[in-house]
Motif scaffolding. Structure first.
Motif, mmCIF file in Angstrom:
data_model
loop_
_atom_site.group_PDB
_atom_site.id
_atom_site.type_symbol
_atom_site.label_atom_id
_atom_site.label_comp_id
_atom_site.label_asym_id
_atom_site.label_seq_id
_atom_site.Cartn_x
_atom_site.Cartn_y
_atom_site.Cartn_z
ATOM 1 N N THR A 2 0.845 -1.185 0.000
ATOM 2 C CA THR A 2 0.000 0.000 0.000
ATOM 3 C C THR A 2 0.876 1.229 0.000
ATOM 4 O O THR A 2 2.095 1.145 0.105
ATOM 5 C CB THR A 2 -0.907 0.012 1.250
ATOM 6 O OG1 THR A 2 -0.083 0.151 2.397
ATOM 7 C CG2 THR A 2 -1.727 -1.250 1.354
ATOM 8 N N MET A 4 0.889 3.286 2.317
ATOM 9 C CA MET A 4 1.266 3.540 3.710
ATOM 10 C C MET A 4 2.093 2.366 4.213
ATOM 11 O O MET A 4 1.563 1.273 4.419
ATOM 12 C CB MET A 4 0.025 3.731 4.574
ATOM 13 C CG MET A 4 -0.771 4.973 4.195
ATOM 14 S SD MET A 4 -2.260 5.182 5.185
ATOM 15 C CE MET A 4 -1.597 5.252 6.817
ATOM 16 N N GLU A 6 3.211 1.609 7.026
ATOM 17 C CA GLU A 6 2.785 1.066 8.312
ATOM 18 C C GLU A 6 1.781 -0.069 8.126
ATOM 19 O O GLU A 6 1.774 -1.032 8.899
ATOM 20 C CB GLU A 6 2.178 2.170 9.195
ATOM 21 C CG GLU A 6 3.195 3.163 9.717
ATOM 22 C CD GLU A 6 3.527 4.263 8.729
ATOM 23 O OE1 GLU A 6 2.923 4.311 7.639
ATOM 24 O OE2 GLU A 6 4.407 5.074 9.048
ATOM 25 N N LEU A 7 0.927 0.032 7.117
ATOM 26 C CA LEU A 7 -0.035 -1.046 6.883
ATOM 27 C C LEU A 7 0.680 -2.326 6.447
ATOM 28 O O LEU A 7 0.240 -3.429 6.784
ATOM 29 C CB LEU A 7 -1.070 -0.621 5.833
ATOM 30 C CG LEU A 7 -2.046 0.470 6.281
ATOM 31 C CD1 LEU A 7 -3.010 0.821 5.169
ATOM 32 C CD2 LEU A 7 -2.791 0.051 7.524
ATOM 33 N N GLY A 8 1.777 -2.195 5.728
ATOM 34 C CA GLY A 8 2.559 -3.375 5.364
ATOM 35 C C GLY A 8 3.156 -4.029 6.598
ATOM 36 O O GLY A 8 3.224 -5.260 6.705
ATOM 37 N N LEU A 10 1.871 -3.834 9.636
ATOM 38 C CA LEU A 10 0.750 -4.448 10.351
ATOM 39 C C LEU A 10 0.369 -5.779 9.705
ATOM 40 O O LEU A 10 0.006 -6.734 10.402
ATOM 41 C CB LEU A 10 -0.451 -3.497 10.384
ATOM 42 C CG LEU A 10 -0.302 -2.249 11.263
ATOM 43 C CD1 LEU A 10 -1.509 -1.337 11.104
ATOM 44 C CD2 LEU A 10 -0.091 -2.620 12.714
ATOM 45 N N SER A 11 0.460 -5.840 8.385
ATOM 46 C CA SER A 11 0.142 -7.106 7.715
ATOM 47 C C SER A 11 1.180 -8.177 8.048
ATOM 48 O O SER A 11 0.845 -9.357 8.160
ATOM 49 C CB SER A 11 0.021 -6.912 6.209
ATOM 50 O OG SER A 11 1.275 -6.591 5.647
ATOM 51 N N SER A 38 4.152 -6.254 15.014
ATOM 52 C CA SER A 38 3.802 -5.000 14.325
ATOM 53 C C SER A 38 4.520 -3.812 14.941
ATOM 54 O O SER A 38 5.088 -2.976 14.227
ATOM 55 C CB SER A 38 2.295 -4.777 14.376
ATOM 56 O OG SER A 38 1.623 -5.810 13.702
ATOM 57 N N ILE A 42 7.431 -1.428 13.154
ATOM 58 C CA ILE A 42 7.227 0.020 13.015
ATOM 59 C C ILE A 42 8.351 0.786 13.698
ATOM 60 O O ILE A 42 8.893 1.755 13.150
ATOM 61 C CB ILE A 42 5.843 0.435 13.560
ATOM 62 C CG1 ILE A 42 4.752 -0.073 12.613
ATOM 63 C CG2 ILE A 42 5.743 1.943 13.715
ATOM 64 C CD1 ILE A 42 3.344 0.109 13.116
ATOM 65 N N ARG A 46 10.538 2.589 10.558
ATOM 66 C CA ARG A 46 10.208 4.008 10.335
ATOM 67 C C ARG A 46 11.411 4.934 10.444
ATOM 68 O O ARG A 46 11.580 5.805 9.580
ATOM 69 C CB ARG A 46 9.106 4.463 11.297
ATOM 70 C CG ARG A 46 7.731 3.998 10.815
ATOM 71 C CD ARG A 46 6.626 4.648 11.580
ATOM 72 N NE ARG A 46 6.466 6.014 11.098
ATOM 73 C CZ ARG A 46 5.934 6.983 11.811
ATOM 74 N NH1 ARG A 46 5.526 6.760 13.031
ATOM 75 N NH2 ARG A 46 5.804 8.169 11.302
#
Length: 121
Positions: A2, A4, A6-8, A10-11, A38, A42, A46
């Protein structure tokens, strides 16, 4: 992926939780694994991503890439007019110092690009 990151991450935590589900039926453990993986991703990724975005690329492009390069004089270059061959292209040129002049065939160095004119010395 995606837009974003962060969504990767989280996945990836969700995948770790799914693997935990295959090993055990403990729902609390699955939630803990999801949260730990997760959060760890992050916290680690990040700052690295932020640092890489803040750094300027080491590659110059456009007219910045031409500054400092050598060129061959095609037509006499003085303080106002002349032509050089720079990076395979013919450029109009002028000498940095109005008293200098360069004869055809001589090598010059590009000091700056002023519009469509190379300033040489």
């Amino acid at each position: 992926m995606t837009t974003m990151p962060e969504l990767g991450m989280l996945s990836a935590g969700a995948v770790a939780a799914a693997i935990t589900d295959g090993i055990t039926d403990n729902a609390v453990l699955q939630v803990v694994v999801f949260a730990v993986v997760s959060t760890a991703l992050i916290l680690v990724v990040r700052p690295i991503a932020r640092r890489s975005r803040a750094e300027h690329p080491g590659v110059s492009t456009g007219v910045q890439a031409l500054t400092g390069r050598s060129a061959v004089v095609l037509e006499r270059v003085d303080g106002t007019t002349g032509q050089i061959k720079l990076a395979g292209e013919v450029w109009s040129a002028r000498a940095l110092d109005a008293d200098d002049s360069f004869e055809p065939g001589s090598q010059v160095s590009v000091v700056e690009i002023d519009g469509a004119t190379a300033v040489v010395m």
